[in-house]
Scaffold this motif. Structure first.
Motif, PDB file in Angstrom:
ATOM      1  N   ARG A  74      70.351  37.224  55.205  1.00 61.22           N
ATOM      2  CA  ARG A  74      70.220  37.554  53.793  1.00 61.22           C
ATOM      3  C   ARG A  74      68.431  37.477  53.581  1.00 61.22           C
ATOM      4  O   ARG A  74      69.150  37.701  52.411  1.00 61.22           O
ATOM      5  CB  ARG A  74      71.076  37.638  52.593  1.00 61.22           C
ATOM      6  CG  ARG A  74      72.426  37.802  53.536  1.00 61.22           C
ATOM      7  CD  ARG A  74      72.798  39.225  53.456  1.00 61.22           C
ATOM      8  NE  ARG A  74      73.645  39.847  54.209  1.00 61.22           N
ATOM      9  CZ  ARG A  74      74.048  40.139  55.293  1.00 61.22           C
ATOM     10  NH1 ARG A  74      73.217  40.406  55.862  1.00 61.22           N
ATOM     11  NH2 ARG A  74      74.678  41.351  55.009  1.00 61.22           N
ATOM     12  N   GLU A  82      70.888  50.767  54.384  1.00 66.16           N
ATOM     13  CA  GLU A  82      72.206  50.020  54.865  1.00 66.16           C
ATOM     14  C   GLU A  82      73.036  49.619  53.254  1.00 66.16           C
ATOM     15  O   GLU A  82      72.323  49.603  51.694  1.00 66.16           O
ATOM     16  CB  GLU A  82      71.405  48.767  55.125  1.00 66.16           C
ATOM     17  CG  GLU A  82      70.794  48.670  56.711  1.00 66.16           C
ATOM     18  CD  GLU A  82      71.703  48.634  57.545  1.00 66.16           C
ATOM     19  OE1 GLU A  82      72.922  48.381  57.780  1.00 66.16           O
ATOM     20  OE2 GLU A  82      70.607  49.687  58.655  1.00 66.16           O
ATOM     21  N   PRO A  83      74.596  49.734  53.904  1.00 67.50           N
ATOM     22  CA  PRO A  83      75.087  48.730  52.509  1.00 67.50           C
ATOM     23  C   PRO A  83      74.828  47.733  51.801  1.00 67.50           C
ATOM     24  O   PRO A  83      74.571  46.610  52.551  1.00 67.50           O
ATOM     25  CB  PRO A  83      76.485  49.083  52.673  1.00 67.50           C
ATOM     26  CG  PRO A  83      76.751  48.532  54.467  1.00 67.50           C
ATOM     27  CD  PRO A  83      75.254  49.411  54.836  1.00 67.50           C
ATOM     28  N   ASP A  84      74.491  47.700  51.114  1.00 69.38           N
ATOM     29  CA  ASP A  84      74.237  45.831  49.276  1.00 69.38           C
ATOM     30  C   ASP A  84      72.465  45.697  50.006  1.00 69.38           C
ATOM     31  O   ASP A  84      72.444  44.055  50.522  1.00 69.38           O
ATOM     32  CB  ASP A  84      75.111  45.255  50.538  1.00 69.38           C
ATOM     33  CG  ASP A  84      75.254  44.507  49.070  1.00 69.38           C
ATOM     34  OD1 ASP A  84      75.334  44.999  48.062  1.00 69.38           O
ATOM     35  OD2 ASP A  84      75.854  43.043  49.566  1.00 69.38           O
ATOM     36  N   TRP A 139      70.381  41.684  60.215  1.00 66.53           N
ATOM     37  CA  TRP A 139      71.196  42.287  58.675  1.00 66.53           C
ATOM     38  C   TRP A 139      72.563  42.033  59.068  1.00 66.53           C
ATOM     39  O   TRP A 139      73.161  41.395  58.717  1.00 66.53           O
ATOM     40  CB  TRP A 139      70.020  43.321  58.160  1.00 66.53           C
ATOM     41  CG  TRP A 139      71.396  43.707  57.330  1.00 66.53           C
ATOM     42  CD1 TRP A 139      72.211  44.210  56.928  1.00 66.53           C
ATOM     43  CD2 TRP A 139      71.384  43.170  55.259  1.00 66.53           C
ATOM     44  NE1 TRP A 139      72.334  44.578  55.746  1.00 66.53           N
ATOM     45  CE2 TRP A 139      71.614  44.095  54.616  1.00 66.53           C
ATOM     46  CE3 TRP A 139      70.392  42.054  55.209  1.00 66.53           C
ATOM     47  CZ2 TRP A 139      72.208  43.929  53.364  1.00 66.53           C
ATOM     48  CZ3 TRP A 139      70.750  41.442  53.699  1.00 66.53           C
ATOM     49  CH2 TRP A 139      71.560  42.768  52.893  1.00 66.53           C
ATOM     50  N   ALA A 182      70.284  43.353  48.130  1.00 61.77           N
ATOM     51  CA  ALA A 182      71.124  41.842  47.859  1.00 61.77           C
ATOM     52  C   ALA A 182      69.392  41.329  48.967  1.00 61.77           C
ATOM     53  O   ALA A 182      69.748  39.819  49.400  1.00 61.77           O
ATOM     54  CB  ALA A 182      71.934  41.450  47.951  1.00 61.77           C
TER      55      ALA A 182
END
Ligand SMILES: *Cc1c(COP(=O)(O)O)cnc(C)c1O
Length: 354
Positions: A54, A74-76, A49, A79
């Protein structure tokens, strides 16, 4: 340390960069089934990541949820796309939809289960055509009806078809070409019926590297990300990926001079290996007798407490997992996957490349 599987996460990142360069416009789906090929799903997923991966290919629900858990915080992380293709029941389908996983659907019964899940979220599905492997997937003669059924469910708001996929035998180029033609026909039929493009994915490590026309939108790559080359195929330098795991043990020497390490077939080393080269600070030595819990090592010039590498990248004279596999007619994955879960994994960043 007495026995440990060390995983070099910088070497992993270098493999990921190499894969990204090879794939060009196609995206890498990092396959992490079987606990990331025994390397440990959590640290592998988090590093991938951080390196920009992704998409994750998780095989079953448990692994899919483990990927989500690894990225928690984790940020985001929402997604992240997590593809699972082996759901066993309607209850699993519901859980997969709730977790926002992408679901590979290769039979009519699972399509009905997914559509009937009535989760608040719409299920993202990738329809699978059987292009000859006969593992699962819908046979070409049933494909049009299957696609039409998915369209009915999509119009009812129960599913969203986002992909079409298959898996190759990778036994011969001719067979794979045949599979690709069947895949293209199935994908075109689907896209015609739905009136839009969807994600196409077909290849795993070997074909993704060797054959640009197999890369499509996504390439599901496991083995090469861990630096496991195919037996009898191109070597690490040709591929540009290198093993990231090495199995190490501490050398003991008895007063009578017998040297051994506390690792054997019960830790997962195939007993059919019997004798093979290992790596030491003094260079290559032979493991001359593989026992259940201990193995004898040629010890000239070595001292108690020295580190012995049973398999790795070759840095200390040891064989790679695929080198060992080739001597007993199997694949490198088999060697790494057999390392017992009781052997601790240690994560480190040693050197990006040999
Ligand atoms: C295991 C698997 C892959 C990855 O194969 P590698 O040869 O390890 O890259 C891709 N797709 C599917 C469906 C798989 O089961």
């Amino acid at each position: 340390m007495s026995v440990v599987l060390r995983v070099d996460l910088d070497a992993f990142a270098a493999n990921l960069a190499r894969i990204r360069a090879v794939l060009g416009d196609a995206q890498h789906v990092l396959v992490v089934k079987d606990d990331a090929y025994a390397h440990g799903v959590g640290p592998i997923v988090r590093r991938a990541w951080a390196e920009g991966v992704r998409w994750f290919g998780a095989f079953d629900l448990a692994t899919g949820l483990a990927v989500r858990a690894a990225l928690d915080g984790e940020p985001d992380a929402a997604a992240a796309r997590v593809f699972v293709w082996m759901l066993a029941s309607r209850a699993e389908a519901v859980a997969a939809i709730r977790a926002g996983l992408d679901i590979g659907v290769g039979d009519a019964a699972l399509l009905e289960d997914v559509a009937a899940a009535h989760a608040p979220e719409v299920a993202r599905v990738h329809l699978k055509i059987d292009t000859g492997l006969h593992r699962n997937g819908v046979r070409p003669e049933g494909w049009a009806a299957f696609v039409d059924r998915a369209l009915v469910h999509e119009r009812a708001g129960a599913v969203r078809v986002v992909g079409v996929w298959s898996h190759l035998a990778e036994a011969s180029d001719a067979e794979d070409d045949h599979a690709r033609a069947a895949f293209d026909a199935a994908a075109s039929l689907l896209e015609g019926r739905f009136g839009r493009r969807v994600l196409r994915h077909l290849s795993a490590s070997a074909a993704s590297f060797a054959r640009p026309e197999f890369r499509y939108d996504l390439a599901r790559i496991g083995a090469f990300a861990y630096g496991i080359r195919p037996p009898g195929g191109p070597g690490e330098d040709a591929l540009g990926v290198y093993p990231i795991a090495r199995l190490e043990a501490t050398l003991d020497i008895t007063r009578t001079g017998v040297a051994s390490v506390p690792v054997g077939s019960l830790h997962g080393l195939p007993s059919t290996l019997r004798a093979f080269p290992v790596g030491t600070a003094g260079g290559r030595r032979m493991l001359t007798a593989l026992g259940e819990t201990r193995s004898v090592i040629e010890s000239d010039g070595l001292a108690p407490g020295d580190r012995v590498v049973l398999f790795g990248r070759g840095d200390d004279g040891e064989a790679t997992a695929t080198d060992l596999a080739e001597t007993i007619g199997t694949v490198g994955e088999e060697i790494v996957l057999r390392v017992s879960p009781l052997v601790p994994r240690r994560y480190e960043s040693v050197s990006p490349r040999r």
